[in-house]
Scaffold this motif. Structure first.
Motif, PDB file in Angstrom:
ATOM      1  N   LEU A  60     -28.750  62.314 -23.660  1.00  0.00           N
ATOM      2  CA  LEU A  60     -28.277  61.062 -24.234  1.00  0.00           C
ATOM      3  C   LEU A  60     -29.142  59.904 -23.763  1.00  0.00           C
ATOM      4  CD1 LEU A  60     -24.589  61.561 -23.059  1.00  0.00           C
ATOM      5  CD2 LEU A  60     -25.387  62.072 -25.361  1.00  0.00           C
ATOM      6  N   VAL A  61     -29.084  58.811 -24.513  1.00  0.00           N
ATOM      7  CA  VAL A  61     -29.624  57.540 -24.050  1.00  0.00           C
ATOM      8  C   VAL A  61     -28.519  56.508 -24.218  1.00  0.00           C
ATOM      9  CG1 VAL A  61     -31.224  55.654 -24.500  1.00  0.00           C
ATOM     10  CG2 VAL A  61     -32.060  58.003 -24.490  1.00  0.00           C
ATOM     11  N   VAL A  62     -28.072  55.965 -23.090  1.00  0.00           N
ATOM     12  CA  VAL A  62     -27.070  54.900 -23.118  1.00  0.00           C
ATOM     13  C   VAL A  62     -27.819  53.573 -23.169  1.00  0.00           C
ATOM     14  CG1 VAL A  62     -25.075  53.891 -21.974  1.00  0.00           C
ATOM     15  CG2 VAL A  62     -25.536  56.354 -21.739  1.00  0.00           C
ATOM     16  N   PHE A  63     -27.473  52.721 -24.131  1.00  0.00           N
ATOM     17  CA  PHE A  63     -28.258  51.498 -24.321  1.00  0.00           C
ATOM     18  C   PHE A  63     -27.369  50.289 -24.557  1.00  0.00           C
ATOM     19  CE2 PHE A  63     -27.295  52.441 -28.659  1.00  0.00           C
ATOM     20  CZ  PHE A  63     -27.449  51.257 -29.377  1.00  0.00           C
ATOM     21  N   ASP A  64     -27.995  49.126 -24.460  1.00  0.00           N
ATOM     22  CA  ASP A  64     -27.308  47.871 -24.723  1.00  0.00           C
ATOM     23  C   ASP A  64     -28.322  46.867 -25.259  1.00  0.00           C
ATOM     24  OD1 ASP A  64     -24.859  46.096 -24.404  1.00  0.00           O
ATOM     25  OD2 ASP A  64     -26.319  44.977 -23.224  1.00  0.00           O
ATOM     26  N   LEU A  65     -27.852  45.983 -26.116  1.00  0.00           N
ATOM     27  CA  LEU A  65     -28.681  44.904 -26.662  1.00  0.00           C
ATOM     28  C   LEU A  65     -28.096  43.560 -26.258  1.00  0.00           C
ATOM     29  CD1 LEU A  65     -29.019  46.064 -30.400  1.00  0.00           C
ATOM     30  CD2 LEU A  65     -30.534  46.665 -28.503  1.00  0.00           C
ATOM     31  N   GLU A  66     -28.973  42.598 -26.006  1.00  0.00           N
ATOM     32  CA  GLU A  66     -28.548  41.202 -25.937  1.00  0.00           C
ATOM     33  C   GLU A  66     -29.144  40.500 -27.152  1.00  0.00           C
ATOM     34  OE1 GLU A  66     -26.350  40.066 -23.928  1.00  0.00           O
ATOM     35  OE2 GLU A  66     -26.282  41.869 -22.665  1.00  0.00           O
ATOM     36  N   THR A  67     -28.373  39.626 -27.762  1.00  0.00           N
ATOM     37  CA  THR A  67     -28.770  39.009 -29.028  1.00  0.00           C
ATOM     38  C   THR A  67     -28.471  37.507 -29.014  1.00  0.00           C
ATOM     39  OG1 THR A  67     -26.587  39.488 -29.989  1.00  0.00           O
ATOM     40  CG2 THR A  67     -28.301  41.167 -30.277  1.00  0.00           C
ATOM     41  N   THR A  68     -29.020  36.810 -30.001  1.00  0.00           N
ATOM     42  CA  THR A  68     -28.815  35.359 -30.072  1.00  0.00           C
ATOM     43  C   THR A  68     -27.424  35.001 -30.594  1.00  0.00           C
ATOM     44  OG1 THR A  68     -29.733  35.235 -32.317  1.00  0.00           O
ATOM     45  CG2 THR A  68     -31.273  34.922 -30.462  1.00  0.00           C
ATOM     46  N   GLY A 148     -18.989  49.717 -27.984  1.00  0.00           N
ATOM     47  CA  GLY A 148     -18.817  48.888 -29.182  1.00  0.00           C
ATOM     48  C   GLY A 148     -20.041  49.008 -30.063  1.00  0.00           C
ATOM     49  N   THR A 149     -20.259  50.198 -30.620  1.00  0.00           N
ATOM     50  CA  THR A 149     -21.517  50.493 -31.323  1.00  0.00           C
ATOM     51  C   THR A 149     -21.704  49.699 -32.611  1.00  0.00           C
ATOM     52  OG1 THR A 149     -20.463  52.377 -32.422  1.00  0.00           O
ATOM     53  CG2 THR A 149     -21.722  52.835 -30.405  1.00  0.00           C
ATOM     54  N   GLY A 150     -20.614  49.155 -33.165  1.00  0.00           N
ATOM     55  CA  GLY A 150     -20.751  48.410 -34.417  1.00  0.00           C
ATOM     56  C   GLY A 150     -21.765  47.290 -34.306  1.00  0.00           C
ATOM     57  N   HIS A 151     -21.659  46.499 -33.255  1.00  0.00           N
ATOM     58  CA  HIS A 151     -22.575  45.385 -33.023  1.00  0.00           C
ATOM     59  C   HIS A 151     -24.008  45.879 -32.877  1.00  0.00           C
ATOM     60  CE1 HIS A 151     -24.760  42.673 -30.219  1.00  0.00           C
ATOM     61  NE2 HIS A 151     -24.206  41.716 -30.938  1.00  0.00           N
ATOM     62  N   ASP A 152     -24.215  46.861 -32.011  1.00  0.00           N
ATOM     63  CA  ASP A 152     -25.572  47.347 -31.746  1.00  0.00           C
ATOM     64  C   ASP A 152     -26.180  48.043 -32.961  1.00  0.00           C
ATOM     65  OD1 ASP A 152     -25.749  46.775 -28.754  1.00  0.00           O
ATOM     66  OD2 ASP A 152     -23.920  47.951 -28.865  1.00  0.00           O
ATOM     67  N   LYS A 153     -25.358  48.818 -33.669  1.00  0.00           N
ATOM     68  CA  LYS A 153     -25.875  49.524 -34.837  1.00  0.00           C
ATOM     69  C   LYS A 153     -26.282  48.555 -35.933  1.00  0.00           C
ATOM     70  CE  LYS A 153     -24.963  53.568 -37.711  1.00  0.00           C
ATOM     71  NZ  LYS A 153     -24.011  54.665 -38.010  1.00  0.00           N
ATOM     72  N   HIS A 154     -25.506  47.504 -36.142  1.00  0.00           N
ATOM     73  CA  HIS A 154     -25.867  46.501 -37.145  1.00  0.00           C
ATOM     74  C   HIS A 154     -27.218  45.868 -36.816  1.00  0.00           C
ATOM     75  CE1 HIS A 154     -22.450  46.662 -39.692  1.00  0.00           C
ATOM     76  NE2 HIS A 154     -21.583  46.175 -38.827  1.00  0.00           N
ATOM     77  N   PHE A 155     -27.418  45.518 -35.546  1.00  0.00           N
ATOM     78  CA  PHE A 155     -28.669  44.879 -35.156  1.00  0.00           C
ATOM     79  C   PHE A 155     -29.848  45.845 -35.247  1.00  0.00           C
ATOM     80  CE2 PHE A 155     -26.156  41.360 -33.607  1.00  0.00           C
ATOM     81  CZ  PHE A 155     -27.011  40.280 -33.788  1.00  0.00           C
ATOM     82  N   LEU A 156     -29.652  47.102 -34.841  1.00  0.00           N
ATOM     83  CA  LEU A 156     -30.744  48.082 -34.940  1.00  0.00           C
ATOM     84  C   LEU A 156     -31.092  48.356 -36.400  1.00  0.00           C
ATOM     85  CD1 LEU A 156     -29.988  50.738 -32.170  1.00  0.00           C
ATOM     86  CD2 LEU A 156     -31.775  48.989 -32.184  1.00  0.00           C
ATOM     87  N   ASN A 157     -30.081  48.513 -37.240  1.00  0.00           N
ATOM     88  CA  ASN A 157     -30.350  48.760 -38.657  1.00  0.00           C
ATOM     89  C   ASN A 157     -31.057  47.572 -39.299  1.00  0.00           C
ATOM     90  OD1 ASN A 157     -29.649  51.373 -39.530  1.00  0.00           O
ATOM     91  ND2 ASN A 157     -27.468  50.875 -39.402  1.00  0.00           N
ATOM     92  N   SER A 158     -30.622  46.373 -38.960  1.00  0.00           N
ATOM     93  CA  SER A 158     -31.281  45.178 -39.494  1.00  0.00           C
ATOM     94  C   SER A 158     -32.738  45.126 -39.048  1.00  0.00           C
ATOM     95  CB  SER A 158     -30.539  43.925 -39.029  1.00  0.00           C
ATOM     96  OG  SER A 158     -31.222  42.750 -39.429  1.00  0.00           O
ATOM     97  N   ALA A 159     -32.976  45.421 -37.767  1.00  0.00           N
ATOM     98  CA  ALA A 159     -34.343  45.383 -37.232  1.00  0.00           C
ATOM     99  C   ALA A 159     -35.222  46.463 -37.863  1.00  0.00           C
ATOM    100  CB  ALA A 159     -34.306  45.560 -35.719  1.00  0.00           C
ATOM    101  N   LEU A 160     -34.662  47.659 -38.029  1.00  0.00           N
ATOM    102  CA  LEU A 160     -35.427  48.748 -38.635  1.00  0.00           C
ATOM    103  C   LEU A 160     -35.756  48.438 -40.094  1.00  0.00           C
ATOM    104  CD1 LEU A 160     -33.603  51.853 -37.135  1.00  0.00           C
ATOM    105  CD2 LEU A 160     -36.056  51.385 -36.949  1.00  0.00           C
ATOM    106  N   TRP A 161     -34.796  47.860 -40.797  1.00  0.00           N
ATOM    107  CA  TRP A 161     -35.048  47.540 -42.206  1.00  0.00           C
ATOM    108  C   TRP A 161     -36.072  46.415 -42.333  1.00  0.00           C
ATOM    109  CZ3 TRP A 161     -34.267  50.358 -46.250  1.00  0.00           C
ATOM    110  CH2 TRP A 161     -34.458  49.790 -47.523  1.00  0.00           C
ATOM    111  N   LYS A 162     -35.949  45.437 -41.456  1.00  0.00           N
ATOM    112  CA  LYS A 162     -36.856  44.300 -41.492  1.00  0.00           C
ATOM    113  C   LYS A 162     -38.295  44.721 -41.188  1.00  0.00           C
ATOM    114  CE  LYS A 162     -35.239  40.658 -39.585  1.00  0.00           C
ATOM    115  NZ  LYS A 162     -34.758  39.710 -38.561  1.00  0.00           N
ATOM    116  N   THR A 163     -38.460  45.623 -40.230  1.00  0.00           N
ATOM    117  CA  THR A 163     -39.812  46.023 -39.813  1.00  0.00           C
ATOM    118  C   THR A 163     -40.345  47.212 -40.587  1.00  0.00           C
ATOM    119  OG1 THR A 163     -38.952  47.486 -38.063  1.00  0.00           O
ATOM    120  CG2 THR A 163     -39.439  45.191 -37.458  1.00  0.00           C
TER     121      THR A 163
END
Length: 243
Positions: A60-68, A148-163
């Protein structure tokens, strides 16, 4: 007469040579290479079946994001990523990842106060693609765990789609959902409450790597409870969480 507007040009290129040449022509070479790299990671991940792997050996990889802020679809961006590898219930603290990310926008003052990440620090950080690529190279095909994966998944999906115009295809486990299943009468399931409930020492909150490490310790305590409930594989856990 051929339609040479972007959408029409894309369609004509697609008819002549397929989606890859079309994308390459629509974007510069570097962008096309970036998109191809991200697509290859997501394609490999989709091939990876993990349901039968025993939980005691799953990587597994346990992760966390900080966002604006709270919404990547209203201009908020990732400003840091922290992660740590876990094998079963063993936290591999020597296998960790941390990176600041340049959001290319101003970080609100309340976020600076909360995270300690200043605009000056972010200005010198890798851009979104570089930070995302480094994170995914660290993750490889492993299952992702977050609170609380909803927050992190939204940001990762947005970043992946954007890039890269792809969506995240990694399996994910939400420790908040796990806690609700294990402790249905607890009432509150925020990270601070759960850390206190399970007697896990709080280090620095709202630092992506520190939060990831504390969430990993929470996961380790859950593993003890899984054994008492005859949850032996990742498939068993997903089945319970789907009820």
């Amino acid at each position: 007469m051929k339609d040479m507007r972007p959408a029409g040009r894309m369609w004509n290129l697609y008819k002549m040579g397929g989606i890859t040449p079309a994308l390459t022509s629509m974007f510069d070479v570097q962008s096309a290479q970036q998109m191809a790299f991200m697509r290859s990671i997501m394609k490999e991940q989709r091939k990876n079946s993990l349901y039968d792997i025993p939980l005691e050996t799953v990587e597994l990889v346990v992760f966390d994001l900080e966002t604006t802020g709270f919404s990547p679809y209203h201009g908020d961006e990732i400003i840091s990523v922290g992660a740590v590898a876990v094998n079963g219930d063993s936290i591999m603290e020597d296998q960790s990842f941390y990176s600041l990310v340049n959001p290319k926008r101003n970080i609100p003052e309340q976020v600076v106060e909360l995270t300690g990440i200043t605009n000056e620090m972010a200005d010198n950080a890798p851009d979104l693609y570089q930070g995302l690529r480094a994170f995914l190279e660290f993750v490889q095909k492993k299952v992702l765990v977050a609170h609380g994966t909803g927050h992190d998944k939204h940001f990762l999906n947005s970043a992946l789609w954007k890039t890269s115009k792809v969506n995240l295809s990694h399996r994910m486990i939400d420790t908040m959902m796990v806690a609700k299943w294990l402790n249905p009468k607890l009432g509150h399931y925020d990270l601070d409450t759960l850390l206190q409930e399970y007697g896990i020492e709080v280090s620095t909150r709202h630092h992506a790597l520190e939060d990831a490490l504390m969430t990993a310790k929470l996961w380790s305590t859950f593993m003890v409870e899984f054994k008492s409930k005859n949850i032996e594989s990742l498939g068993d856990l997903y089945a319970k969480l789907s009820y």
